[in-house]
Design a protein around this motif. Structure first.
Motif, PDB file in Angstrom:
ATOM      1  N   PHE A  36      11.207 -27.798  11.982  1.00  0.00           N
ATOM      2  CA  PHE A  36      11.194 -29.225  12.651  1.00  0.00           C
ATOM      3  C   PHE A  36      12.562 -29.802  13.173  1.00  0.00           C
ATOM      4  N   GLY A  37      13.438 -29.303  12.173  1.00  0.00           N
ATOM      5  CA  GLY A  37      14.739 -29.667  12.747  1.00  0.00           C
ATOM      6  C   GLY A  37      15.636 -28.969  13.704  1.00  0.00           C
ATOM      7  N   PHE A  38      15.335 -27.530  13.691  1.00  0.00           N
ATOM      8  CA  PHE A  38      16.137 -26.616  14.553  1.00  0.00           C
ATOM      9  C   PHE A  38      15.282 -25.821  15.206  1.00  0.00           C
ATOM     10  N   GLY A  39      13.889 -25.821  15.255  1.00  0.00           N
ATOM     11  CA  GLY A  39      12.952 -25.046  16.221  1.00  0.00           C
ATOM     12  C   GLY A  39      12.894 -23.621  15.811  1.00  0.00           C
ATOM     13  N   THR A  40      13.540 -23.103  14.647  1.00  0.00           N
ATOM     14  CA  THR A  40      13.515 -21.852  14.219  1.00  0.00           C
ATOM     15  C   THR A  40      12.855 -21.564  12.964  1.00  0.00           C
ATOM     16  N   THR A  41      12.572 -20.431  12.644  1.00  0.00           N
ATOM     17  CA  THR A  41      11.954 -20.205  11.265  1.00  0.00           C
ATOM     18  C   THR A  41      12.419 -18.719  10.928  1.00  0.00           C
ATOM     19  N   PHE A  42      12.121 -18.488   9.453  1.00  0.00           N
ATOM     20  CA  PHE A  42      12.234 -16.942   9.070  1.00  0.00           C
ATOM     21  C   PHE A  42      10.875 -16.617   9.255  1.00  0.00           C
ATOM     22  N   ILE A  43      10.644 -15.048   9.917  1.00  0.00           N
ATOM     23  CA  ILE A  43       9.638 -14.484  10.132  1.00  0.00           C
ATOM     24  C   ILE A  43       8.839 -14.213   8.752  1.00  0.00           C
ATOM     25  N   TRP A  44       9.584 -14.018   7.796  1.00  0.00           N
ATOM     26  CA  TRP A  44       9.093 -13.473   6.550  1.00  0.00           C
ATOM     27  C   TRP A  44       8.786 -14.415   5.565  1.00  0.00           C
ATOM     28  N   ALA A  45       9.017 -15.803   5.822  1.00  0.00           N
ATOM     29  CA  ALA A  45       9.022 -16.789   4.660  1.00  0.00           C
ATOM     30  C   ALA A  45       7.585 -17.034   4.401  1.00  0.00           C
ATOM     31  N   GLN A  46       6.573 -17.139   5.401  1.00  0.00           N
ATOM     32  CA  GLN A  46       5.229 -17.288   5.235  1.00  0.00           C
ATOM     33  C   GLN A  46       4.336 -16.266   4.239  1.00  0.00           C
ATOM     34  N   GLU A  47       4.788 -15.140   4.635  1.00  0.00           N
ATOM     35  CA  GLU A  47       4.563 -13.907   3.373  1.00  0.00           C
ATOM     36  C   GLU A  47       5.115 -14.112   2.185  1.00  0.00           C
ATOM     37  N   TRP A 108      -5.579  -1.131 -11.007  1.00  0.00           N
ATOM     38  CA  TRP A 108      -4.816  -0.102 -11.310  1.00  0.00           C
ATOM     39  C   TRP A 108      -5.026   0.886 -10.277  1.00  0.00           C
ATOM     40  N   ILE A 109      -6.612   0.898  -9.981  1.00  0.00           N
ATOM     41  CA  ILE A 109      -6.879   2.038  -8.818  1.00  0.00           C
ATOM     42  C   ILE A 109      -6.222   1.551  -7.616  1.00  0.00           C
ATOM     43  N   TYR A 110      -6.287  -0.011  -7.220  1.00  0.00           N
ATOM     44  CA  TYR A 110      -5.793  -0.389  -6.004  1.00  0.00           C
ATOM     45  C   TYR A 110      -4.390   0.090  -5.847  1.00  0.00           C
ATOM     46  N   LEU A 111      -3.558  -0.440  -6.880  1.00  0.00           N
ATOM     47  CA  LEU A 111      -2.171  -0.520  -6.835  1.00  0.00           C
ATOM     48  C   LEU A 111      -1.771   1.092  -6.595  1.00  0.00           C
ATOM     49  N   TYR A 112      -2.538   2.184  -7.430  1.00  0.00           N
ATOM     50  CA  TYR A 112      -2.228   3.467  -7.167  1.00  0.00           C
ATOM     51  C   TYR A 112      -2.392   3.966  -5.974  1.00  0.00           C
ATOM     52  N   LYS A 113      -3.320   3.430  -5.206  1.00  0.00           N
ATOM     53  CA  LYS A 113      -3.957   3.773  -3.973  1.00  0.00           C
ATOM     54  C   LYS A 113      -2.719   3.144  -2.885  1.00  0.00           C
ATOM     55  N   MET A 114      -2.247   2.082  -2.958  1.00  0.00           N
ATOM     56  CA  MET A 114      -1.298   1.554  -2.379  1.00  0.00           C
ATOM     57  C   MET A 114      -0.082   2.230  -2.453  1.00  0.00           C
ATOM     58  N   LYS A 115       0.390   2.617  -3.534  1.00  0.00           N
ATOM     59  CA  LYS A 115       1.664   3.354  -3.885  1.00  0.00           C
ATOM     60  C   LYS A 115       1.329   4.968  -3.155  1.00  0.00           C
ATOM     61  N   ARG A 116       0.223   5.366  -3.228  1.00  0.00           N
ATOM     62  CA  ARG A 116       0.270   6.894  -2.790  1.00  0.00           C
ATOM     63  C   ARG A 116       0.362   6.832  -1.161  1.00  0.00           C
ATOM     64  N   ILE A 117      -0.471   5.829  -0.761  1.00  0.00           N
ATOM     65  CA  ILE A 117      -0.482   5.732   0.835  1.00  0.00           C
ATOM     66  C   ILE A 117       0.884   5.396   1.194  1.00  0.00           C
ATOM     67  N   GLY A 118       1.848   4.394   0.401  1.00  0.00           N
ATOM     68  CA  GLY A 118       3.017   3.967   1.023  1.00  0.00           C
ATOM     69  C   GLY A 118       3.114   2.972   1.814  1.00  0.00           C
ATOM     70  N   ILE A 119       1.887   1.936   1.741  1.00  0.00           N
ATOM     71  CA  ILE A 119       1.946   0.764   2.713  1.00  0.00           C
ATOM     72  C   ILE A 119       3.029  -0.332   2.159  1.00  0.00           C
ATOM     73  N   GLY A 120       3.707  -0.716   3.017  1.00  0.00           N
ATOM     74  CA  GLY A 120       4.424  -1.866   2.884  1.00  0.00           C
ATOM     75  C   GLY A 120       4.010  -3.241   3.300  1.00  0.00           C
ATOM     76  N   LEU A 121       4.562  -4.407   2.900  1.00  0.00           N
ATOM     77  CA  LEU A 121       4.290  -5.634   3.350  1.00  0.00           C
ATOM     78  C   LEU A 121       4.665  -5.750   4.848  1.00  0.00           C
ATOM     79  N   GLU A 122       3.853  -6.533   5.628  1.00  0.00           N
ATOM     80  CA  GLU A 122       4.182  -6.664   7.255  1.00  0.00           C
ATOM     81  C   GLU A 122       5.665  -7.200   7.499  1.00  0.00           C
ATOM     82  N   LEU A 124       8.073  -8.233   4.933  1.00  0.00           N
ATOM     83  CA  LEU A 124       9.158  -7.932   3.998  1.00  0.00           C
ATOM     84  C   LEU A 124       9.223  -6.427   3.565  1.00  0.00           C
ATOM     85  N   PRO A 125      10.352  -5.891   3.349  1.00  0.00           N
ATOM     86  CA  PRO A 125      10.678  -4.481   3.142  1.00  0.00           C
ATOM     87  C   PRO A 125      10.311  -4.208   1.624  1.00  0.00           C
ATOM     88  N   ILE A 126       9.104  -4.645   1.235  1.00  0.00           N
ATOM     89  CA  ILE A 126       8.597  -4.375  -0.148  1.00  0.00           C
ATOM     90  C   ILE A 126       7.451  -3.642  -0.060  1.00  0.00           C
TER      91      ILE A 126
END
Length: 186
Positions: A36-47, A108-122, A124-126
């Protein structure tokens, strides 16, 4: 040794919760000023805010159990004699532990699959599995608190969940307001 481990757990839990709350607050404040002050934002802030809030909530669940901040419907349980309250509460804790176990297993199953597939956040580089690891961490912490409660019930040091009693607190506030001459009324 037990009390040292408990103190470390309590301090770590409180420290992480405080850090998450401060981080979320500062990030949201910065985003509002930038937008609201500068009309800009960080793309990653919401995530990042979304993930910080998820971590905050899941750390807060176990902490809330420790300090008695959760509300509950215990009107029938309060009518029982002390032994009855302990038995019913013990059953509730065991059922809660089973639920936590199922959630930890599924996470545990979900996180194992996410690690195995290698999906990252949209935005953020995490890796997703790292960001979502709070699922296991939060439910393990909750399980530890439930085990502490179950032990206290079994040893007779507790009759059940320590729940927030909002009705009693409201009555105290009303009594204080009446005693102070009605100050604070609109």
């Amino acid at each position: 040794m037990r009390t040292l481990a408990k103190r470390i757990l309590n301090s770590a839990e409180e420290g992480v919760i405080s850090l998450l709350l401060v981080s979320m607050t500062l990030l949201v404040f910065l985003e509002v000023v930038l937008r609201f002050g500068f009309g800009t934002t960080f793309i990653w802030a919401q995530e990042l805010t979304l993930h910080l809030s998820a971590w905050f909530v899941l750390f807060g669940v176990s902490y809330g159990l420790k300090v008695g901040a959760h509300i509950g419907v215990d009107a029938v349980v309060r009518l029982l004699p002390p032994l009855g309250r302990r038995v019913v509460s013990g059953i509730a804790v065991v059922l809660s532990l089973i639920y936590c176990g199922l959630f930890i297993y599924g996470s545990w199953i979900y996180l194992y699959k996410m690690k195995r597939i290698g999906i990252g956040l949209e935005d953020l580089p995490i890796p997703t599995w790292v960001a979502h690891s709070i699922l296991i961490i939060g439910f393990v912490l909750l399980s530890l608190r439930l085990l502490q409660l179950l032990w206290a019930i079994a040893m007779g040091r507790a009759e059940g969940f320590q729940l927030a009693d909002e009705a009693r607190e409201s009555m105290h506030l009303a009594a204080d307001a009446n005693r102070d001459g009605g100050e604070g009324r609109s």
